[in-house]
Design a protein around this motif. Structure first.
Motif, PDB file in Angstrom:
ATOM      1  N   ASP A  57      17.243  47.444 109.709  1.00  0.00           N
ATOM      2  CA  ASP A  57      18.223  48.008 110.626  1.00  0.00           C
ATOM      3  C   ASP A  57      18.258  47.215 111.925  1.00  0.00           C
ATOM      4  N   GLN A  82      26.836  35.737 106.297  1.00  0.00           N
ATOM      5  CA  GLN A  82      26.252  36.530 105.214  1.00  0.00           C
ATOM      6  C   GLN A  82      26.972  37.855 105.010  1.00  0.00           C
ATOM      7  N   GLY A  83      27.952  38.121 105.839  1.00  0.00           N
ATOM      8  CA  GLY A  83      28.656  39.398 105.728  1.00  0.00           C
ATOM      9  C   GLY A  83      27.879  40.560 106.310  1.00  0.00           C
ATOM     10  N   ALA A  84      26.899  40.256 107.149  1.00  0.00           N
ATOM     11  CA  ALA A  84      26.067  41.328 107.714  1.00  0.00           C
ATOM     12  C   ALA A  84      26.347  41.529 109.202  1.00  0.00           C
ATOM     13  N   GLY A  86      27.380  42.842 112.606  1.00  0.00           N
ATOM     14  CA  GLY A  86      27.569  44.194 113.120  1.00  0.00           C
ATOM     15  C   GLY A  86      26.839  45.269 112.334  1.00  0.00           C
ATOM     16  N   GLN A  87      26.105  44.861 111.294  1.00  0.00           N
ATOM     17  CA  GLN A  87      25.407  45.870 110.499  1.00  0.00           C
ATOM     18  C   GLN A  87      23.927  45.930 110.835  1.00  0.00           C
ATOM     19  N   ILE A  88      23.476  44.960 111.586  1.00  0.00           N
ATOM     20  CA  ILE A  88      22.076  44.950 111.994  1.00  0.00           C
ATOM     21  C   ILE A  88      22.029  44.869 113.515  1.00  0.00           C
ATOM     22  N   LEU A  89      21.245  45.732 114.103  1.00  0.00           N
ATOM     23  CA  LEU A  89      21.077  45.720 115.550  1.00  0.00           C
ATOM     24  C   LEU A  89      20.191  44.531 115.921  1.00  0.00           C
ATOM     25  N   GLY A 108      27.145  39.621 120.994  1.00  0.00           N
ATOM     26  CA  GLY A 108      26.881  40.732 120.083  1.00  0.00           C
ATOM     27  C   GLY A 108      25.420  41.149 120.038  1.00  0.00           C
ATOM     28  N   VAL A 109      24.596  40.500 120.842  1.00  0.00           N
ATOM     29  CA  VAL A 109      23.205  40.955 120.960  1.00  0.00           C
ATOM     30  C   VAL A 109      23.236  42.306 121.666  1.00  0.00           C
ATOM     31  N   SER A 110      22.480  43.267 121.152  1.00  0.00           N
ATOM     32  CA  SER A 110      22.601  44.620 121.679  1.00  0.00           C
ATOM     33  C   SER A 110      21.846  44.837 122.974  1.00  0.00           C
TER      34      SER A 110
ATOM     35  N   ASN B   4      24.494  46.673 125.101  1.00  0.00           N
ATOM     36  CA  ASN B   4      25.774  46.410 124.501  1.00  0.00           C
ATOM     37  C   ASN B   4      26.086  47.501 123.489  1.00  0.00           C
ATOM     38  N   ALA B   7      28.453  46.614 119.957  1.00  0.00           N
ATOM     39  CA  ALA B   7      27.966  46.100 118.671  1.00  0.00           C
ATOM     40  C   ALA B   7      27.269  47.158 117.845  1.00  0.00           C
ATOM     41  N   ARG B   9      26.317  50.028 115.599  1.00  0.00           N
ATOM     42  CA  ARG B   9      26.421  50.828 114.401  1.00  0.00           C
ATOM     43  C   ARG B   9      27.633  50.676 113.537  1.00  0.00           C
ATOM     44  N   PHE B  10      27.286  50.526 112.470  1.00  0.00           N
ATOM     45  CA  PHE B  10      26.398  49.647 111.738  1.00  0.00           C
ATOM     46  C   PHE B  10      26.751  49.674 110.313  1.00  0.00           C
ATOM     47  N   ARG B  11      25.731  50.015 109.556  1.00  0.00           N
ATOM     48  CA  ARG B  11      25.761  49.885 108.137  1.00  0.00           C
ATOM     49  C   ARG B  11      27.068  50.324 107.541  1.00  0.00           C
ATOM     50  N   LEU B  29      22.611  40.357  99.593  1.00  0.00           N
ATOM     51  CA  LEU B  29      22.866  41.534 100.423  1.00  0.00           C
ATOM     52  C   LEU B  29      22.942  42.807  99.567  1.00  0.00           C
TER      53      LEU B  29
END
Ligand SMILES: Nc1nc2c(ncn2[C@@H]2O[C@H](COP(=O)(O)OP(=O)(O)OP(=O)(O)O)[C@@H](O)[C@H]2O)c(=O)[nH]1
Ligand SMILES: [Mg+2]
Lengths: 140, 331
Positions: A57, A82-84, A86-89, A108-110, B4, B7, B9-11, B29
Motif C-alpha cells: 500500500d 507498470q499501471g500502478a 496513484g495506487q501506491i502511497l 505525486g509524492v504524498s 499531498n 495523490a 487513494r488508491f487501489r 501486477l
C-alpha cells in the motif's frame, strides 16, 4: 482474515547508512503493519518491482544522498509504466530543501518527512491515508 | 508539514474478469493482487482459486526451512539463480513470523535476493505467518496454487524452522530441505523442533566455519539410526551459500529426490493424501462458516447462552438443541 497495511521500506544510494530506515520499519511493524524491508543500495527499478510483487500500500524511501529529485521522479514514472500509478502511497524521509519538497509533491509524492519526525506521526499518516481506502480495497 | 492529498487513494478495484485476464496474460501486477486476495481471504477468493485451478499441477514445490540466520534466503537466492540458468521460472514465498503482540511483521528476506527481484522469470513474495492455527498451511498452499497457475516451474518456500510453522510448510511442499549451521547444538535443536521428521535433505551451511565436518558426521549417525524410509538416503550436504559453494550440488540432490518420489510412486500417493486433507479442511470450514452464520442470524446462540446462565441448560444440551434447530435446513 483481517487485511494488513503493507509497506515497503527502501534506502537507495550508495551511502551505507540505514539506521533511520530501520527505525521507521520497526515502528511500523510495532504499529501492526507488515513491513517489507529491502535495505540498502536500491535502484528505483528494484524499488518499484519489489513494491508491485509485494502488492504494498505504501512505499517509503529514505534518502540522505541529495539525489531525491532523480530518484523520486524515476520511481513515479516507473509506477506509471507498470499501471500502478496513484495506487501506491509514496512517501519519503530525509533532508529536503523546501523548494524541492514542492517539486516532489507535484510529482505525486504524498509526503516528505524531515529528520527528527516522530515515528508516531508517520504511523498516523499512513493509517489515515490507507485506512480510508481500506474498505474498498477488498475488491473482487 | 506539506502533504499531498491529491495523490491519495488508491487501489483501483479490478473486476474479477479483468483480474483473471491480466493474470492469464502473465501480468505481475495481477499475480500480486490475486495473492493478496487469497492471503486476506477477501470475499470471492475461493471462486478466484476455482477459476485458476485447471492451470495448476505443473510446479515443483521445495521448502527451505531452518533456524534464524542459518542462510536460508542466501540459499534460496542461489538456487533460484541456478534454476533460471536452466530456463526455469521461479516463484519464491518467504515466510516470516508475525509478532503475536502487535500483529505486525518485519519481512527482510528480500535483502538477500537483491538481483533476483528484477529477473523477469522470478517472482518473490514475502508473507507474514499471521498466527491462526493451520492458517499458514492454508495460506501458503493457496498462494503456491496461484504461483503454479501463473506458470511457475519451481516454487521455493522459505520459512523459519520452529515448531508449527515448519510443519505447516512441510505439508505444502514435495521436498523439504532443512538448513543447519555448525554452531554447537544445532543438530540437537533440530531434533527437538521436529525438523528431523520433515527433512528430506539436510544442509549444513556456513561450512567455512569450524565444526561443519564434525556436525555432518554426527547428523549422519543420528539419521542412520532413525530413518523414515529405507529407500531414501537423507543426504547431509555442506554449503557455503554466501559464495554459492555447494548449492549446485544441493540442486542435484533436489532433482534426485524428485526422481525418487516419481519412481516409487510416493509423489502420487502424497499428492492424493494432501488433496484428501485439503478437501476435508475446505469442506468442514465451509460447513462451519455457514452454520455459524445461521446461528448468528437466528439469535439461537444468544438464547441458549441465556438459558445456560440461568441454570436451565448446560453447554452439552445446548449443542444438541442447536443441532436440532439446523437439522434438515439447507446448509
Ligand atoms: N560465514 C557465512 N555466512 C553466511 C553464509 N551464508 C549466508 N551467510 C550469512 O548469514 C547471514 C544470514 O543469512 P540469510 O540468508 O539472511 O539467513 P536466513 O536463514 O534467511 O535468515 P532469516 O530469514 O532471518 O531467518 C547473512 O549475513 C549471510 O551473509 C556462509 O556460507 N558462510
Ligand atoms: Mg531469510
Amino acid at each position: 482474515m483481517e487485511r494488513k497495511i503493507r509497506v515497503l521500506i527502501a534506502k537507495p544510494g550508495l551511502d551505507g547508512h540505514d539506521r533511520g530506515a530501520k527505525i521507521v520499519a520497526g515502528a511500523l511493524r510495532d504499529a501492526g503493519m507488515e513491513v517489507i524491508y529491502v535495505g540498502l543500495r536500491q535502484t528505483p527499478e528494484m524499488i518499484v518491482e519489489s513494491a508491485i510483487q509485494e502488492d504494498v500500500d505504501v512505499i517509503g524511501i529514505s534518502i540522505l544522498s541529495g539525489a531525491h529529485n532523480t530518484i523520486f521522479s524515476r520511481v513515479m514514472s516507473l509506477l506509471k509504466d507498470q499501471g500502478a500509478e496513484g495506487q501506491i502511497l509514496v512517501c519519503g524521509g530525509g533532508i529536503i530543501p523546501q523548494e524541492d519538497r514542492e517539486k516532489l509533491l507535484a510529482m505525486g509524492v504524498s509526503r516528505m518527512f524531515g529528520p527528527g519526525t516522530a515515528t508516531s506521526e508517520i504511523v498516523e499518516f499512513i493509517r489515515q491515508s490507507i485506512g480510508e481506502g481500506m474498505g474498498e480495497a477488498q475488491e473482487t | 508539514m506539506a502533504s499531498n492529498t491529491e495523490a491519495m487513494r488508491f487501489r483501483r478495484p479490478w473486476s474479477e474478469q479483468e483480474l483473471l485476464e491480466q493474470f492469464i496474460k502473465g501480468k505481475t501486477l495481477a499475480l500480486a493482487r490475486v495473492i493478496s486476495l487469497v492471503e486476506n481471504e477477501a470475499p470471492g477468493y475461493r471462486q478466484l482459486l476455482s477459476s485458476l485451478y485447471h492451470r495448476t499441477g505443473k510446479a515443483k514445490k521445495i521448502g527451505i526451512t531452518g533456524s534464524t540466520g542459518a542462510g536460508k534466503s542466501t540459499i534460496v537466492d542461489e538456487l533460484a539463480k541456478l534454476l533460471v540458468g536452466r530456463q526455469q521460472t521461479v516463484g519464491i514465498i518467504a515466510v516470516d513470523p508475525t509478532s503475536p503482540f502487535t500483529g505486525g511483521a518485519l519481512l527482510g528476506d528480500r535483502i538477500r535476493m537483491q538481483d533476483l527481484g528484477l529477473h523477469k522469470d522470478v517472482f518473490i513474495r514475502s508473507m507474514a505467518s499471521r498466527g491462526s492455527l493451520g492458517g499458514l498451511a492454508r495460506a501458503t498452499r493457496e498462494v503456491s496454487v496461484v504461483l503454479d497457475a501463473f506458470g511457475k516451474d519451481f516454487i521455493l518456500i522459505e520459512s523459519v524452522g520452529v515448531g508449527q510453522v515448519a510443519l505447516d510448510i512441510a505439508e505444502v511442499v514435495d521436498t523439504t530441505v532443512v538448513v543447519l549451521v555448525p554452531e554447537s547444538g544445532d543438530s540437537i535443536q533440530a531434533m527437538k523442533a521436529g525438523l528431523m521428521e520433515i527433512a528430506d535433505i539436510f544442509v549444513i551451511n556456513k561450512a567455512d566455519r569450524d565444526g561443519a565436518d564434525r556436525m555432518a558426521v554426527e547428523l549422519q549417525a543420528v539419521l542412520d539410526l532413525g530413518r523414515r524410509n529405507n529407500d531414501w538416503d537423507y543426504p547431509v550436504l555442506k554449503t557455503e551459500a554466501r559464495h554459492g559453494h555447494g548449492v549446485d550440488l544441493l540442486l542435484e540432490h533436489i532433482d534426485r529426490q524428485r526422481d525418487y518420489l516419481v519412481r516409487t510412486g510416493y509423489l502420487k500417493k502424497r499428492k492424493e493424501e494432501l488433496l484428501r486433507a485439503e478437501v476435508r479442511q475446505l469442506f468442514s470450514e465451509t460447513v462451519r462458516e455457514k452454520m455459524e452464520r445461521r446461528l448468528a442470524g437466528e439469535g439461537s446462540l444468544d438464547e441458549v447462552i441465556a438459558d445456560i446462565l440461568e441454570g436451565k441448560l448446560n453447554p452439552y444440551l445446548a449443542v444438541d438443541q442447536l443441532l436440532e434447530r439446523v437439522k434438515g435446513a439447507e446448509i
